[in-house]
Design an enzyme around this catalytic site. Structure first.
Site, mmCIF file in Angstrom:
data_model
loop_
_atom_site.group_PDB
_atom_site.id
_atom_site.type_symbol
_atom_site.label_atom_id
_atom_site.label_comp_id
_atom_site.label_asym_id
_atom_site.label_seq_id
_atom_site.Cartn_x
_atom_site.Cartn_y
_atom_site.Cartn_z
ATOM 1 C CG HIS A 72 -37.889 3.067 -32.239
ATOM 2 N ND1 HIS A 72 -37.310 1.875 -31.923
ATOM 3 C CD2 HIS A 72 -38.797 2.772 -33.199
ATOM 4 C CE1 HIS A 72 -37.814 0.907 -32.663
ATOM 5 N NE2 HIS A 72 -38.726 1.431 -33.446
ATOM 6 C CG HIS A 126 -30.284 2.292 -26.897
ATOM 7 N ND1 HIS A 126 -31.181 2.179 -27.922
ATOM 8 C CD2 HIS A 126 -30.552 3.509 -26.307
ATOM 9 C CE1 HIS A 126 -31.955 3.264 -27.961
ATOM 10 N NE2 HIS A 126 -31.585 4.086 -26.993
ATOM 11 C CE LYS A 157 -29.053 -11.005 -24.950
ATOM 12 N NZ LYS A 157 -29.354 -10.106 -23.864
ATOM 13 C CG MET A 211 -23.519 -7.000 -30.335
ATOM 14 S SD MET A 211 -24.728 -6.368 -29.158
ATOM 15 C CE MET A 211 -24.220 -7.138 -27.656
ATOM 16 N N GLY A 212 -27.120 -6.618 -33.015
ATOM 17 C CA GLY A 212 -27.948 -6.291 -34.169
ATOM 18 C C GLY A 212 -29.121 -7.257 -34.310
ATOM 19 C CG PHE A 213 -29.473 -10.831 -34.746
ATOM 20 C CD1 PHE A 213 -30.325 -11.289 -35.744
ATOM 21 C CD2 PHE A 213 -28.123 -10.661 -35.039
ATOM 22 C CE1 PHE A 213 -29.835 -11.585 -37.002
ATOM 23 C CE2 PHE A 213 -27.626 -10.957 -36.296
ATOM 24 C CZ PHE A 213 -28.491 -11.413 -37.290
ATOM 25 C CG HIS A 255 -36.629 -4.061 -30.943
ATOM 26 N ND1 HIS A 255 -37.743 -3.525 -30.326
ATOM 27 C CD2 HIS A 255 -35.843 -3.016 -31.296
ATOM 28 C CE1 HIS A 255 -37.631 -2.206 -30.320
ATOM 29 N NE2 HIS A 255 -36.492 -1.871 -30.884
ATOM 30 N NE ARG A 292 -36.293 0.754 -36.364
ATOM 31 C CZ ARG A 292 -35.676 0.954 -35.194
ATOM 32 N NH1 ARG A 292 -35.347 2.169 -34.838
ATOM 33 N NH2 ARG A 292 -35.394 -0.057 -34.392
ATOM 34 C CG ASP A 334 -28.792 -0.812 -34.131
ATOM 35 O OD1 ASP A 334 -28.728 0.317 -34.628
ATOM 36 O OD2 ASP A 334 -29.333 -1.046 -33.039
ATOM 37 N NE ARG A 342 -34.124 7.718 -32.121
ATOM 38 C CZ ARG A 342 -34.188 6.429 -31.759
ATOM 39 N NH1 ARG A 342 -34.105 6.108 -30.494
ATOM 40 N NH2 ARG A 342 -34.348 5.466 -32.671
HETATM 41 C C1 LIG Z 1 -32.411 -5.722 -27.684
HETATM 42 C C2 LIG Z 1 -32.402 -6.705 -26.540
HETATM 43 C C3 LIG Z 1 -31.688 -6.068 -25.323
HETATM 44 C C4 LIG Z 1 -33.846 -7.043 -26.167
HETATM 45 O O1 LIG Z 1 -33.771 -7.777 -25.033
HETATM 46 P P1 LIG Z 1 -35.000 -8.522 -24.351
HETATM 47 O O2 LIG Z 1 -36.290 -7.892 -24.676
HETATM 48 O O3 LIG Z 1 -34.649 -8.617 -22.933
HETATM 49 O O4 LIG Z 1 -34.885 -9.946 -25.067
HETATM 50 P P2 LIG Z 1 -35.861 -11.164 -24.952
HETATM 51 O O5 LIG Z 1 -36.488 -11.206 -23.589
HETATM 52 O O6 LIG Z 1 -36.807 -11.162 -26.100
HETATM 53 O O7 LIG Z 1 -34.919 -12.406 -25.130
HETATM 54 C C5 LIG Z 1 -35.480 -13.673 -25.262
HETATM 55 C C6 LIG Z 1 -34.369 -14.669 -25.393
HETATM 56 O O8 LIG Z 1 -33.660 -14.418 -26.596
HETATM 57 C C7 LIG Z 1 -32.299 -14.204 -26.317
HETATM 58 N N1 LIG Z 1 -31.802 -13.130 -27.152
HETATM 59 C C8 LIG Z 1 -32.401 -11.951 -27.422
HETATM 60 N N2 LIG Z 1 -31.619 -11.223 -28.230
HETATM 61 C C9 LIG Z 1 -30.525 -11.970 -28.479
HETATM 62 C C10 LIG Z 1 -29.370 -11.758 -29.236
HETATM 63 N N3 LIG Z 1 -29.181 -10.615 -29.866
HETATM 64 N N4 LIG Z 1 -28.445 -12.745 -29.286
HETATM 65 C C11 LIG Z 1 -28.618 -13.892 -28.632
HETATM 66 N N5 LIG Z 1 -29.702 -14.146 -27.878
HETATM 67 C C12 LIG Z 1 -30.642 -13.197 -27.809
HETATM 68 C C13 LIG Z 1 -32.264 -13.774 -24.873
HETATM 69 O O9 LIG Z 1 -30.999 -14.030 -24.267
HETATM 70 C C14 LIG Z 1 -33.355 -14.628 -24.273
HETATM 71 O O10 LIG Z 1 -32.859 -15.945 -24.095
HETATM 72 P P3 LIG Z 1 -33.263 -16.813 -22.825
HETATM 73 O O11 LIG Z 1 -34.761 -16.952 -22.905
HETATM 74 O O12 LIG Z 1 -32.524 -18.085 -23.024
HETATM 75 O O13 LIG Z 1 -32.825 -16.028 -21.629
HETATM 76 C C15 LIG Z 1 -31.693 -8.019 -26.935
HETATM 77 O O14 LIG Z 1 -32.376 -8.602 -28.006
HETATM 78 C C16 LIG Z 1 -30.241 -7.803 -27.260
HETATM 79 O O15 LIG Z 1 -29.408 -7.773 -26.346
HETATM 80 N N6 LIG Z 1 -29.889 -7.645 -28.558
HETATM 81 C C17 LIG Z 1 -28.528 -7.398 -28.966
HETATM 82 C C18 LIG Z 1 -28.202 -5.919 -28.873
HETATM 83 C C19 LIG Z 1 -28.916 -5.129 -29.933
HETATM 84 O O16 LIG Z 1 -28.901 -5.459 -31.105
HETATM 85 N N7 LIG Z 1 -29.480 -4.011 -29.486
HETATM 86 C C20 LIG Z 1 -30.153 -3.084 -30.380
HETATM 87 C C21 LIG Z 1 -31.626 -3.099 -30.137
HETATM 88 S S1 LIG Z 1 -32.461 -2.105 -31.333
#
Ligand SMILES: CC(C)(COP(=O)(O)OP(=O)(O)OC[C@H]1O[C@@H](n2cnc3c(N)ncnc32)[C@H](O)[C@@H]1OP(=O)(O)O)[C@@H](O)C(=O)NCCC(=O)NCCS
Length: 410
Positions: free
Chosen positions: A211, A246, A287, A289-291, A293, A302, A351, A376
């Site tokens: 990725h 991650h 937050k 989890m699994g949502f 990107h 995927r 995820d 990976r």
């Molecule tokens: C992956 C991740 C770190 C990306 O973060 P990012 O690029 O900084 O996220 P964004 O800037 O697009 O977030 C925009 C908004 O959506 C919210 N948001 C994004 N993912 C969220 C989630 N999983 N649950 C709740 N809120 C979420 C953020 O808090 C942010 O809110 P705000 O504007 O009120 O501050 C984030 O989506 C996340 O923490 N996801 C959960 C962990 C996960 O599944 N990781 C695997 C990635 S493959």
């Protein structure tokens, strides 16, 4: 008295003003390097030019591993040579097996988690690897294949120790007559899996393989960029992948679903109880989890591939690892997905279906992220090889936000 003048400072490639103009927290939107391995954008995901749906449908994980590591689609003879090389490398050095066995109490009590033991085991593999200090292309490729071969063996041996069983496949690293994905399940359980189960794992390994500049791959490249060795760079990658933002999200996504199931009960699925749970989570800014990107804001390519495969397994299989019919997990997950999309416009990433799929298959949750590593490793190793082959130290700047200059005795 010397007449030499102080030489003018060498100009840097980028001025401070230019650097500040492109500053972005978390390097969001910044191109941090080049790669010929993978391209990811909202419109698609390609490994060396091959699109992910095409690979998930038509390739095997071993073929994808060859593609990533050796740089092209394998011919039939290249593939059989590659598979034989990897199978021969499956067994672990006794020092690694002894280490895993010595950690049994910590693993069983949950004080040490499989991702941490895997990270340490990979370090020990480095000490026993004849090419450890050699960063040449051929040595790096040999080490990549050994890591690819041995990581499932480490995962299997850890699971045997957690379950208090004798180590399965100690001499051969499993069963040399079966493919990589099937052998991973065999090492963990002692059972040769059904064909459909092996294929679901195989596809999940394809989806997780690469990725581009994600956090763990970038970590590995930073380490490799100092001319440090492959095992060090991979150990760093494992540490980065473990985090719940991650790779650790596949475990956390399933733990969250278990928590919702516990709170709303099986009868709550499909009812307002799940909405209420979700709104409480939104109100507390939890937050989920699994949502979400960093790159895919309109959906992860995927996720639907794995969701469909996992759902099929859950539909056809009455297996019941969580005390509920397996399909219930998908019904609950789909309701959660819908609420996230309707209320927050946030899509699931890979995820989320991974958690439900592996759970349906009876895989213990703490092994989900180690299985991600088993995949990976191919992407990390390809990037480490690429970094070493055309290296420039990765050393960015920072934006200083501290005190103005001042005197210690002032
Ligand atoms: C992956 C991740 C770190 C990306 O973060 P990012 O690029 O900084 O996220 P964004 O800037 O697009 O977030 C925009 C908004 O959506 C919210 N948001 C994004 N993912 C969220 C989630 N999983 N649950 C709740 N809120 C979420 C953020 O808090 C942010 O809110 P705000 O504007 O009120 O501050 C984030 O989506 C996340 O923490 N996801 C959960 C962990 C996960 O599944 N990781 C695997 C990635 S493959």
């Amino acid at each position: 008295m010397s007449t030499a003048t102080t030489p003018a400072p060498k100009p840097t490639a980028v001025s401070k003003e230019q650097a500040e103009a492109v500053f972005a927290k978390g390097l969001e939107g910044i191109i941090a390097g080049e790669t010929a391995i993978c391209s990811i954008e909202q419109g698609g995901l390609w490994y060396r030019g091959y699109e992910i749906h095409d690979l998930a449908q038509n390739a095997t994980f071993e073929e994808v591993a060859f593609l990533l590591l050796e740089g092209h689609k394998p011919s039939a003879s290249e593939l059989s040579r590659f598979k034989a090389e990897v199978i021969a490398e499956r067994p672990l050095h006794p020092a690694v097996t002894s280490f895993i066995e010595s950690m049994g109490g910590y693993l069983a009590s949950g004080r040490a988690v499989p991702m941490d033991i895997l990270r340490s085991a990979i370090s020990i593999l480095g000490h026993t690897d004849p090419d450890c200090q050699d960063n040449s292309g051929p040595a790096n490729l040999r080490k990549s294949k050994r890591l690819l071969a041995k990581i499932p063996t480490i995962i299997g041996h850890m699971q045997n120790v957690i379950d208090g069983k004798a180590i399965i496949g100690r001499e051969l690293g499993g069963d040399p007559t079966i493919d990589h994905a099937a052998n991973l399940l065999y090492l963990m359980t002692g059972q040769k899996p059904a064909k459909e189960y092996a294929r679901v794992i195989d596809v999940s390994l394809i989806l997780y393989a690469e990725h581009d500049y994600n956090a763990s791959t970038f970590t590995s490249r930073v380490i490799a960029g100092t001319l440090s060795d492959m095992h060090g760079a991979v150990s760093g990658g494992v540490a980065a992948l473990k985090g719940s933002l991650h790779g650790g999200a596949n475990e956390m996504a399933m733990e969250m679903l278990k928590e919702i199931m516990h709170d709303v009960g099986e009868k709550g699925i499909g009812t307002k109880a799940v909405d209420d749970w979700m709104h409480k989570a939104f109100d507390t800014k939890r937050k989920l989890m699994g949502f979400g990107h960093r790159v895919y804001k309109n959906g992860d390519h995927r996720a639907p591939i794995l969701h469909k495969l996992g759902r099929n397994i859950a539909t056809s299989d009455a297996k019941n690892p969580g005390g509920h019919p397996a399909i219930k997990w998908f019904e609950l997950g789909e309701q959660v997905q819908k609420i996230m999309l309707d209320k927050k416009t946030i899509h699931p990433n890979v995820d989320f279906p991974c958690g439900m799929t592996y759970f349906t298959m009876g895989i213990p949750v703490p092994q989900y992220t180690p299985i991600f590593v088993a995949s990976r490793i191919t992407g990390w190793a390809a990037h480490i090889i690429e970094q070493h082959a055309n290296n420039r130290l990765i050393r960015p700047l920072s934006k200083y936000t501290g005190e103005a200059p001042r005197k210690w005795n002032g």
